[in-house]
Design an enzyme around this catalytic site. Structure first.
Site, PDB file in Angstrom:
ATOM      1  N   GLY A 181       0.915  -1.216   0.015  1.00  0.00           N
ATOM      2  CA  GLY A 181      -0.064   0.010   0.128  1.00  0.00           C
ATOM      3  C   GLY A 181       0.747   1.533  -0.054  1.00  0.00           C
ATOM      4  CB  THR A 182       4.002   2.290   1.698  1.00  0.00           C
ATOM      5  OG1 THR A 182       3.580   2.113   3.111  1.00  0.00           O
ATOM      6  CG2 THR A 182       4.836   3.406   1.827  1.00  0.00           C
ATOM      7  CG  ASN A 202      -5.225   3.012   8.869  1.00  0.00           C
ATOM      8  OD1 ASN A 202      -5.467   4.152   8.518  1.00  0.00           O
ATOM      9  ND2 ASN A 202      -3.944   2.794   9.860  1.00  0.00           N
ATOM     10  CD  GLN A 238      -7.303  -1.515   7.541  1.00  0.00           C
ATOM     11  OE1 GLN A 238      -7.863  -2.636   7.883  1.00  0.00           O
ATOM     12  NE2 GLN A 238      -5.954  -1.426   7.520  1.00  0.00           N
ATOM     13  CB  ALA A 295      -1.688  -8.911  -0.456  1.00  0.00           C
ATOM     14  CB  THR A 315      11.807  -9.231 -11.293  1.00  0.00           C
ATOM     15  OG1 THR A 315      13.008  -8.784 -11.769  1.00  0.00           O
ATOM     16  CG2 THR A 315      11.325 -10.379 -11.555  1.00  0.00           C
ATOM     17  CB  CYS A 365       2.009   2.143   8.674  1.00  0.00           C
ATOM     18  SG  CYS A 365       0.877   0.665   8.183  1.00  0.00           S
TER      19      CYS A 365
END
Length: 402
Positions: A74-75, A152, A188, A209, A246, A337
């Site tokens: 997410g960041t 969150n 979330q 995820a 990658t 976080c």
């Protein structure tokens, strides 16, 4: 000595890997591990699997596969949305590009937004944005609006469809192309809320995820066709030149599987957790000196089904978290976080902007419970038995120290 039964109520910070997700990922972690850019058979197989995973993710979001940019979480997705759009538009817009966001965003949004010319909108006492103030903040130079979908820390759900409608109206009547685009942080939400990008009316959307029982270090940014952004990672042409590096094939498969499980179960899981959330909330508010942060039980403002955030007078949140952990209950003081030296209380403080001292005390005494798939009614009963005892103990100790 009997083993301590542990109750995990910190799913907004991290979730365990769902067994079905682990199974889906395993073959691509161990056997089909080739680089999807390689020309040999293994690479072709990996590329095919990556394309299928991307299509599955897009299906859940109601998007096209080419609108999905895979990231490390997410960041990174939030940074790519804000800085990517900001930097690209700066090359074609002669004046200073403006971003509009709120004072309660995740640290990754705040950090990226501070690198640009940004307006930080206040929120009300429940964490809700004022649509009138948002409308008043928009100018011809506004090229991005970034709003957290559901918070969150305090669980507040923002009216994203109304915000999207407001921005579309502004674009139609005022704004020269491009923008403003609407980005939402939806890390979330897949477990509980509608994440169909067409119904929401968003241009960019972040998912993660690790918050939805998928693999850690995997996320995605939905980028609507026609929205241009600059890659923030250079060194390769992956993700249609929008994100170098990658691709994590196994991670993409894990994200796709986790999203599908959430989509299948969200209605019944939301209903189940709402009952447990309300039981926990009512029980905690019976304790003297405990106040609820975020939407109140009788409010018209919606709250995430699994979120309870309270402040406890006379006790610091960190004390409570550590003492509860010693008794087998995992919760948090807020966003995990934020770095250890970051003022993680900015969200609670923003709810009471008129009285800074009171707001700071409320922030320091806050703790968050976020329920998950394994949470049971028995767990809630145990928490409600332990919390009053621990608060009484800590208050007595703090009074002695005074």
């Amino acid at each position: 000595m009997s083993k301590l039964h542990r109750i995990y109520l910190d799913t907004a910070a991290a979730t365990p890997l769902a067994p079905l997700v682990a199974v889906a990922m395993s073959a691509y972690s161990r056997r089909h591990f080739a680089n999807p850019a390689s020309l040999h058979g293994g690479g072709v197989m990996a590329a095919r699997a990556l394309a299928i995973a991307r299509a599955r993710i897009a299906t859940v979001l109601g998007a096209h596969p080419d609108e999905i940019v895979l990231t490390s979480g997410g960041t990174e997705a939030n940074n790519l949305a804000i800085l990517g759009v900001g930097h690209f538009v700066s090359k074609v817009w002669t004046r200073s590009v403006q971003v509009v966001t709120t004072a309660i965003e995740h640290a990754s949004v705040l950090g990226a937004a501070k690198k640009l010319n940004t307006i930080f909108l206040p929120v009300n006492s429940e964490g809700l944005i004022d649509l009138k103030k948002l409308a008043e903040s928009l100018t011809a130079d506004t090229k991005l609006v970034s709003i957290i979908y559901a918070h969150n820390e305090i669980g507040t759900i923002q009216p994203i469809r109304e915000i999207a409608k407001l921005i579309r109206h502004f674009n139609k009547n005022h704004s020269p192309s491009p923008g403003p685009y609407l980005h939402i942080d939806a890390c979330q939400e897949p477990r509980f809320l509608d994440i169909n990008v067409a119904r929401l009316g968003v241009d960019l959307m972040t998912i993660n995820a690790g918050k939805i029982y998928g693999p850690r270090g995997v996320g995605a940014l939905y980028v609507r066709r026609g929205v241009k952004l600059d890659s923030q990672l250079v060194g390769g042409g992956q993700e249609q030149d929008r994100r170098a590096g990658t691709e994590n094939v196994a991670g993409a498969i894990g994200l796709a599987t986790a999203l599908e499980i959430c989509e299948e179960n969200k209605i019944q899981e939301s209903a189940r957790l709402t009952k447990l959330r309300d039981k926990l909330t009512v029980g905690l508010l019976k304790i003297d000196g405990v106040t609820l942060n975020g939407p109140l039980p009788d409010s018209t403002t919606a709250r995430l089904p699994n979120n309870v955030n309270v402040s406890v007078e006379g006790v610091e949140g960190e004390q409570l978290v550590l003492e509860l952990d010693a008794h087998g209950i995992a919760c948090s003081t807020g966003s995990a976080c934020a770095s250890p030296d970051h003022d993680g209380g900015h969200v609670i403080m923003a709810l009471d902007s008129n009285d800074k001292e009171f707001a700071r005390a409320r922030a320091l005494s806050a703790m968050r419970f976020t329920l998950g798939r394994d949470t049971t009614a028995a767990d809630i009963r145990h928490v409600l038995k332990m919390v009053p005892e621990i608060i009484k103990k800590l208050r007595a100790a703090n009074n002695l120290l005074k």
